[in-house]
Motif scaffolding. Structure first.
Motif, PDB file in Angstrom:
ATOM      1  N   UNK A   1       0.867  -1.109  -0.011  1.00 15.50           N
ATOM      2  CA  UNK A   1      -0.041   0.054   0.056  1.00 15.50           C
ATOM      3  C   UNK A   1       0.915   1.129  -0.013  1.00 15.50           C
ATOM      4  N   UNK A   2       2.035   1.242   1.024  1.00 11.88           N
ATOM      5  CA  UNK A   2       2.772   2.399   0.764  1.00 11.88           C
ATOM      6  C   UNK A   2       3.511   2.711  -0.516  1.00 11.88           C
ATOM      7  N   UNK A   3       3.825   1.281  -1.238  1.00  9.51           N
ATOM      8  CA  UNK A   3       4.660   1.525  -2.615  1.00  9.51           C
ATOM      9  C   UNK A   3       3.731   2.062  -3.635  1.00  9.51           C
ATOM     10  N   UNK A   4       2.436   1.638  -3.334  1.00  7.89           N
ATOM     11  CA  UNK A   4       1.442   2.092  -4.341  1.00  7.89           C
ATOM     12  C   UNK A   4       1.223   3.725  -4.038  1.00  7.89           C
ATOM     13  N   UNK A   5       1.156   4.091  -2.946  1.00  6.94           N
ATOM     14  CA  UNK A   5       0.732   5.435  -2.725  1.00  6.94           C
ATOM     15  C   UNK A   5       1.956   6.424  -3.111  1.00  6.94           C
ATOM     16  N   UNK A   6       3.194   5.667  -3.026  1.00 12.23           N
ATOM     17  CA  UNK A   6       4.307   6.501  -3.694  1.00 12.23           C
ATOM     18  C   UNK A   6       4.278   6.611  -5.164  1.00 12.23           C
ATOM     19  N   UNK A  22      10.045  10.095  -9.966  1.00 15.39           N
ATOM     20  CA  UNK A  22      10.342  10.564 -11.501  1.00 15.39           C
ATOM     21  C   UNK A  22      11.153   9.859 -12.195  1.00 15.39           C
ATOM     22  N   UNK A  23      12.294   9.282 -11.834  1.00 16.89           N
ATOM     23  CA  UNK A  23      13.086   8.324 -12.637  1.00 16.89           C
ATOM     24  C   UNK A  23      12.596   7.135 -13.027  1.00 16.89           C
ATOM     25  N   UNK A  24      12.757   7.123 -14.272  1.00 15.16           N
ATOM     26  CA  UNK A  24      12.204   5.862 -14.873  1.00 15.16           C
ATOM     27  C   UNK A  24      12.912   4.469 -14.327  1.00 15.16           C
ATOM     28  N   UNK A  25      13.837   4.662 -13.996  1.00 16.23           N
ATOM     29  CA  UNK A  25      14.651   3.344 -13.182  1.00 16.23           C
ATOM     30  C   UNK A  25      13.965   3.011 -11.945  1.00 16.23           C
ATOM     31  N   UNK A  26      13.968   4.339 -11.162  1.00 19.23           N
ATOM     32  CA  UNK A  26      13.245   4.075  -9.927  1.00 19.23           C
ATOM     33  C   UNK A  26      11.802   3.463 -10.051  1.00 19.23           C
ATOM     34  N   UNK A  27      11.250   4.088 -10.941  1.00 19.87           N
ATOM     35  CA  UNK A  27       9.621   3.875 -11.197  1.00 19.87           C
ATOM     36  C   UNK A  27       9.748   2.316 -11.390  1.00 19.87           C
ATOM     37  N   UNK A  28      10.476   1.883 -12.340  1.00 19.00           N
ATOM     38  CA  UNK A  28      10.365   0.412 -12.874  1.00 19.00           C
ATOM     39  C   UNK A  28      10.711  -0.245 -11.718  1.00 19.00           C
ATOM     40  N   UNK A  29      11.682  -0.198 -10.805  1.00 12.51           N
ATOM     41  CA  UNK A  29      11.965  -0.948  -9.622  1.00 12.51           C
ATOM     42  C   UNK A  29      10.711  -0.970  -8.473  1.00 12.51           C
ATOM     43  N   UNK A  30      10.016   0.465  -8.458  1.00  7.38           N
ATOM     44  CA  UNK A  30       8.884   0.237  -7.796  1.00  7.38           C
ATOM     45  C   UNK A  30       7.662  -0.606  -8.175  1.00  7.38           C
ATOM     46  N   UNK A  31       7.546  -0.493  -9.511  1.00 13.69           N
ATOM     47  CA  UNK A  31       6.402  -1.204 -10.045  1.00 13.69           C
ATOM     48  C   UNK A  31       6.911  -2.855  -9.948  1.00 13.69           C
ATOM     49  N   UNK A  32       8.201  -3.248  -9.915  1.00 16.59           N
ATOM     50  CA  UNK A  32       8.687  -4.540 -10.018  1.00 16.59           C
ATOM     51  C   UNK A  32       8.427  -5.099  -8.445  1.00 16.59           C
ATOM     52  N   UNK A  33       8.507  -4.110  -7.398  1.00 15.28           N
ATOM     53  CA  UNK A  33       8.372  -4.537  -6.238  1.00 15.28           C
ATOM     54  C   UNK A  33       6.966  -4.714  -5.739  1.00 15.28           C
ATOM     55  N   UNK A  34       6.096  -3.841  -6.433  1.00  8.43           N
ATOM     56  CA  UNK A  34       4.699  -3.815  -6.159  1.00  8.43           C
ATOM     57  C   UNK A  34       4.220  -5.250  -6.756  1.00  8.43           C
ATOM     58  N   UNK A  35       4.590  -5.721  -7.711  1.00  5.41           N
ATOM     59  CA  UNK A  35       4.197  -6.889  -8.428  1.00  5.41           C
ATOM     60  C   UNK A  35       4.676  -8.200  -7.629  1.00  5.41           C
ATOM     61  N   UNK A  36       5.985  -7.902  -7.049  1.00  4.29           N
ATOM     62  CA  UNK A  36       6.512  -9.048  -6.126  1.00  4.29           C
ATOM     63  C   UNK A  36       5.794  -9.135  -4.756  1.00  4.29           C
ATOM     64  N   UNK A  92       2.562  -8.424  -4.626  1.00  5.12           N
ATOM     65  CA  UNK A  92       1.541  -8.875  -4.767  1.00  5.12           C
ATOM     66  C   UNK A  92       1.485 -10.425  -4.711  1.00  5.12           C
ATOM     67  N   UNK A  93       2.538 -10.772  -5.291  1.00  4.18           N
ATOM     68  CA  UNK A  93       2.723 -12.210  -5.528  1.00  4.18           C
ATOM     69  C   UNK A  93       2.910 -13.001  -3.827  1.00  4.18           C
TER      70      UNK A  93
END
Length: 247
Positions: A80-85, A92-106, A108-109
């Motif tokens: 929830x915290x990651x999704x809020x961020x 704003x960083x594409x790399x950070x954004x990608x890592x955040x999205x990957x962590x949210x998916x992880x 969820x699993x």
């Protein structure tokens, strides 16, 4: 040993009372409730052991479920915290954004896996609870049967003990009227001869050993004084003459 014929005959009354006391003691020991209670008690012990094991399993599952639910909650909060961020646009960083999205998916699993564990533990706990309920009912049922058998046994005890007390008092009265030396011999023989110390001579047969006297023994009995305390040549019990001795 000599004793008045009336005193010798009183030994038969005493023997009858002693036989009744033996019968009552035997009935008391032989009540079917004894074996019933013993068998049920063994069953109850086994059931209680099984119940303790089932209760322990249920308790373990409860703790395991609590831990698993806490793990799910922690993962859910972090997701929830990651999704809020992510939704805030702070990243704003594409790399950070990608890592955040990957962590949210992880996460969820991970949450899904933990929820599966919670469900599995809940199923085991429910099974253990059902087992506890079943065993609790069986323990109660067996205990009820034990209580019933115990009540029946105790009621029989009360009946036997009450009659035994009455017979014992009667015995004291009869024993008190028998000469001490004769009573001492009778009690000694009774202990040695399986509870029978004196027997009636009936139709030339000793009712102690159930053997008929031979002609020589019959003649010896006929020749003996009425005051003479006779002994059976076969079983050595006191042989009491009556009008039915067949002499």
């Amino acid at each position: 040993m000599n004793a008045a014929p009336a005193d010798q005959i009183r030994l038969l009354d005493l023997q009858s009372l002693d036989a009744r006391l033996q019968q009552l003691a035997h009935k008391r020991r032989s009540l079917p409730e004894h074996a019933e209670i013993e068998s049920l008690t063994k069953d109850l012990t086994q059931l209680r052991d099984l119940l303790v094991a089932a209760q322990t399993e249920e308790s373990d599952c409860s703790r395991e479920q609590t831990k698993a639910e806490q793990d799910v909650d922690q993962v859910r909060q972090r997701a929830a915290r990651d999704q809020k961020r992510l939704d805030s646009g702070a990243v704003s960083s594409p790399k950070d954004l990608e890592n955040l999205q990957r962590e949210i998916a992880s996460l969820a699993k991970r949450q899904g896996d933990l929820e599966d564990i919670v469900l599995e533990v809940m199923e085991r706990r429910e099974s253990a609870q059902e087992r506890v309920a079943e065993l609790t009912e069986r323990v109660s049922s067996v205990q009820s049967k034990i209580d019933d058998a115990t009540a029946r046994r105790d009621a029989s005890f009360q009946s036997f003990d009450g009659e035994a007390a009455t017979v014992t008092k009667e015995r004291e009265v009869v024993a008190g009227s028998v000469p001490a030396d004769l009573l001492k011999l009778y009690d000694k023989l009774r202990q040695q001869q399986g509870g029978v110390g004196a027997a009636r001579l009936y139709q030339r047969r000793c009712e102690g050993c159930r053997l008929e006297l031979n002609i020589t023994e019959v003649n010896e009995v006929k020749a003996a004084s009425p005051d003479t305390v006779l002994r059976c040549e076969n079983c050595r019990r006191i042989l009491v003459r009556t009008s039915e001795s067949g002499l």
